[in-house]
Write a protein that holds these residues in place. Structure first.
Motif, PDB file in Angstrom:
ATOM      1  N   ASN A 183       0.854  -1.168   0.000  1.00 26.96           N
ATOM      2  CA  ASN A 183       0.000   0.000   0.000  1.00 26.96           C
ATOM      3  C   ASN A 183       0.902   1.234   0.000  1.00 26.96           C
ATOM      4  O   ASN A 183       2.035   1.185   0.500  1.00 26.96           O
ATOM      5  CB  ASN A 183      -0.880   0.028   1.252  1.00 26.96           C
ATOM      6  CG  ASN A 183      -1.779  -1.182   1.347  1.00 26.96           C
ATOM      7  OD1 ASN A 183      -2.438  -1.569   0.399  1.00 26.96           O
ATOM      8  ND2 ASN A 183      -1.773  -1.814   2.521  1.00 26.96           N
ATOM      9  N   GLU A 237      -7.044   0.676  -5.024  1.00 28.52           N
ATOM     10  CA  GLU A 237      -8.075   1.659  -4.717  1.00 28.52           C
ATOM     11  C   GLU A 237      -7.368   2.982  -4.443  1.00 28.52           C
ATOM     12  O   GLU A 237      -6.417   3.039  -3.658  1.00 28.52           O
ATOM     13  CB  GLU A 237      -8.880   1.231  -3.494  1.00 28.52           C
ATOM     14  CG  GLU A 237     -10.045   2.146  -3.143  1.00 28.52           C
ATOM     15  CD  GLU A 237     -11.230   1.987  -4.072  1.00 28.52           C
ATOM     16  OE1 GLU A 237     -12.176   2.784  -3.971  1.00 28.52           O
ATOM     17  OE2 GLU A 237     -11.211   1.046  -4.919  1.00 28.52           O
ATOM     18  N   THR A 238      -7.805   4.040  -5.099  1.00 25.33           N
ATOM     19  CA  THR A 238      -7.144   5.334  -4.941  1.00 25.33           C
ATOM     20  C   THR A 238      -8.067   6.297  -4.201  1.00 25.33           C
ATOM     21  O   THR A 238      -9.275   6.319  -4.430  1.00 25.33           O
ATOM     22  CB  THR A 238      -6.758   5.933  -6.299  1.00 25.33           C
ATOM     23  OG1 THR A 238      -7.941   6.185  -7.076  1.00 25.33           O
ATOM     24  CG2 THR A 238      -5.840   4.993  -7.067  1.00 25.33           C
ATOM     25  N   ASN A 269     -10.440  -0.683   3.655  1.00 16.69           N
ATOM     26  CA  ASN A 269      -9.649  -1.234   2.557  1.00 16.69           C
ATOM     27  C   ASN A 269      -8.478  -2.073   3.052  1.00 16.69           C
ATOM     28  O   ASN A 269      -7.508  -2.272   2.323  1.00 16.69           O
ATOM     29  CB  ASN A 269      -9.145  -0.101   1.669  1.00 16.69           C
ATOM     30  CG  ASN A 269     -10.254   0.557   0.880  1.00 16.69           C
ATOM     31  OD1 ASN A 269     -10.624   0.104  -0.195  1.00 16.69           O
ATOM     32  ND2 ASN A 269     -10.795   1.639   1.421  1.00 16.69           N
ATOM     33  N   PHE A 313      -4.138  -0.214  -1.706  1.00 13.53           N
ATOM     34  CA  PHE A 313      -4.641   1.145  -1.898  1.00 13.53           C
ATOM     35  C   PHE A 313      -3.495   2.144  -2.007  1.00 13.53           C
ATOM     36  O   PHE A 313      -2.382   1.909  -1.514  1.00 13.53           O
ATOM     37  CB  PHE A 313      -5.593   1.546  -0.767  1.00 13.53           C
ATOM     38  CG  PHE A 313      -5.007   1.538   0.617  1.00 13.53           C
ATOM     39  CD1 PHE A 313      -4.207   2.580   1.074  1.00 13.53           C
ATOM     40  CD2 PHE A 313      -5.277   0.476   1.489  1.00 13.53           C
ATOM     41  CE1 PHE A 313      -3.674   2.577   2.363  1.00 13.53           C
ATOM     42  CE2 PHE A 313      -4.748   0.466   2.779  1.00 13.53           C
ATOM     43  CZ  PHE A 313      -3.944   1.522   3.210  1.00 13.53           C
TER      44      PHE A 313
END
Length: 508
Positions: free
Chosen positions: A23, A140-141, A234, A239
């Protein structure tokens, strides 16, 4: 080009293996000079959480942003230096405040906003932004805070930049207050309880309003809660989280004074507030790190901490800086009497001895902190003098998440340096474009330690410093090395308002 030719080719050198992609969290402070952090020499404000990132990771000592917020964010999000065409194009802020205060009608607001959108700097169909790199890798941003790059944005544009989730301010002028009546989350406006002021509770430059002035719900507290929630939600997927925080950009505003400063007899109210804002930023970094540990994500998350540009004054001797006036009442100059926070009444010495502040072509305007922590991958307590900048973050992210670097970007990946490996790609130069002229304009920093400053644009005056030995820029070497000045001046002129190779090389 100010980088090696290797960079112009789409590549993936020394990228993290697929099963080892971390991440990524980027905390992007606002107007925080290196001198405000303990790990860079701060003596008054303790920043233990940010300092711990450096103790447990790597600290950069030759790192550059822009000279103020919009170009700094542009270069970060595009991977291009801010001298490229479009690098300083920004929308005009303030329309929402005019509408919310009743100075213009909703109909007039919509008309003006439509015109602003139509005239905004266009985005090419084949342009690739920072968050899109992570999206392509299946991450995932998300971003929380001062949205987009400046100054007034909207939902469709934020999504175009590659953000799956966002929460924050569309208008950077509203960011100058910390008590907005509403913010935006994924295109939906949401209200903040107890906040009613159209200017979002913006204080005066004097900063003498009562603590807590402006409203009841402090925006940065909203953001840290949103960030913690995002990490929890998340925890089972990769992410990329970007936090362009307001802190410690002024004018000064804080819900309560930090105990370290509430009774400090040597600090003014504005200085107490400012120090408390820096403390809140540090404590929010601590909350993020604590949440990573709780969720079992600590060892597989790389955390970066930096700031957009150099230090800015929101307390103390700001008027003296604007007037370029020294403590003895005499005018400053750009040779032997440069304006420095170390000598001119800044109790925190936020620029850490460097000349100038935000918007300056000297080190105080553009040199930034950069810290990275990744347990087991980045050796603890290390330091690097690698010449690097905000526009290097995009290719570094690409290598971290296992994506090819977009062709034609100005940045290089410093992942090898993070991992303690040989850094085979290096910049020949870092270029920082600057349209201001309070203390110097544009600058070119070479990998041999020399820096050319466009000291007085209107008079064609250039200065040369060896910042490897003289980071405070006290000794102008231009007369000693005239050929080097001419060489670097030529490069600076070539890079100013230059075409974008990434848009020429990228495929739609």
């Amino acid at each position: 080009m100010a980088v090696l030719l290797l960079v112009a080719v789409s590549t993936q050198i020394q990228a993290a293996p697929n099963n080892d992609r971390p991440n990524v969290i980027l905390i992007f402070a606002d107007d925080l000079g290196p001198g405000l952090l303990g790990c860079y020499g701060q003596q008054v404000i303790r920043t233990p959480n940010i300092d711990r990132l450096a103790t447990e990771g790597i600290r950069f000592t030759n790192y550059y942003g822009g000279v103020y917020c919009a170009p700094s964010r542009w270069t970060l999000l595009t991977g291009m230096h801010d001298g490229r065409i479009g690098g300083w194009a920004q929308t005009r802020p303030g329309l929402p405040i005019q509408r919310d205060s009743g100075r213009i009608t909703q109909q007039e607001y919509e008309r003006r906003f439509a015109a602003l959108k139509a005239n905004a700097n266009p985005i090419a169909e084949n342009e690739v932004f920072l968050a899109q790199i992570a999206q392509r890798a299946g991450f995932e941003t998300a971003q929380f805070g001062k949205l987009d790059r400046g100054f007034l944005t909207w939902h469709q544009r934020v999504k175009r930049f590659g953000w799956d989730f966002y929460e924050g301010y569309f208008d950077h002028q509203r960011c100058h207050g910390f008590y907005p009546p509403y913010l935006w989350r994924n295109g939906q406006r949401f209200e903040l309880p107890g906040n009613t002021r159209a200017d979002c509770g913006k204080t005066s430059e004097k900063g003498d309003e009562p603590v807590g002035y402006g409203g009841q719900t402090y925006s940065q507290n909203v953001f840290i809660e949103g960030i913690v929630k995002f990490i929890r939600q998340n925890r089972d997927r990769r992410f990329f989280l970007y936090h362009p925080t307001q802190l410690p950009h002024g004018p000064v505003s804080i819900p309560e004074l930090h105990p370290d400063f509430s009774d400090a007899p040597n600090l003014s109210l504005a200085e107490k507030k400012y120090a408390s804002m820096v403390k809140m930023l540090d404590e929010h970094v601590g909350r993020i790190m604590h949440e990573l540990k709780i969720q079992g994500l600590d060892e597989n998350t790389i955390v970066f901490f930096t700031s957009d540009n150099g230090h800015e004054l929101y307390y103390g001797p700001k008027d003296d800086y604007r007037a370029q006036r020294l403590p003895d009442g005499k005018p400053a100059n750009l040779t032997d009497r440069k304006w420095r926070t170390a000598q001119h009444g800044d109790v925190f010495n936020g620029a850490g001895g460097r000349a100038g502040l935000k918007r300056s072509g000297y080190q105080g305007g553009m040199q930034c902190p950069m810290i990275a922590r990744w347990p087991g991958k980045i050796a603890a307590g290390t330091e690097t003098s690698l010449l690097s900048s905000h526009y290097d973050f995009l290719p570094t992210l690409a290598d971290l998440v296992g994506q090819n670097r977009p062709a034609g970007k100005d940045g290089i990946s410093y992942l090898p340096t993070l991992l303690g490996k040989e850094q085979t790609e290096r910049h020949d130069h870092i270029f920082v474009f600057n349209r201001f002229a309070t203390m110097g304009s544009s600058a070119l920093i070479a990998n041999d330690g020399f820096k050319l400053v466009e000291a007085q644009r209107d008079q064609g005056v250039f200065q040369l410093y060896n910042i490897a030995e003289d980071n405070e820029e006290r000794f102008d070497l231009a007369s000693r090395y005239p050929d080097k000045v001419q060489h670097m001046k030529k490069i600076m002129q070539q890079e100013s308002n230059s075409p974008r190779p990434d848009l020429l090389l990228a495929q739609p």
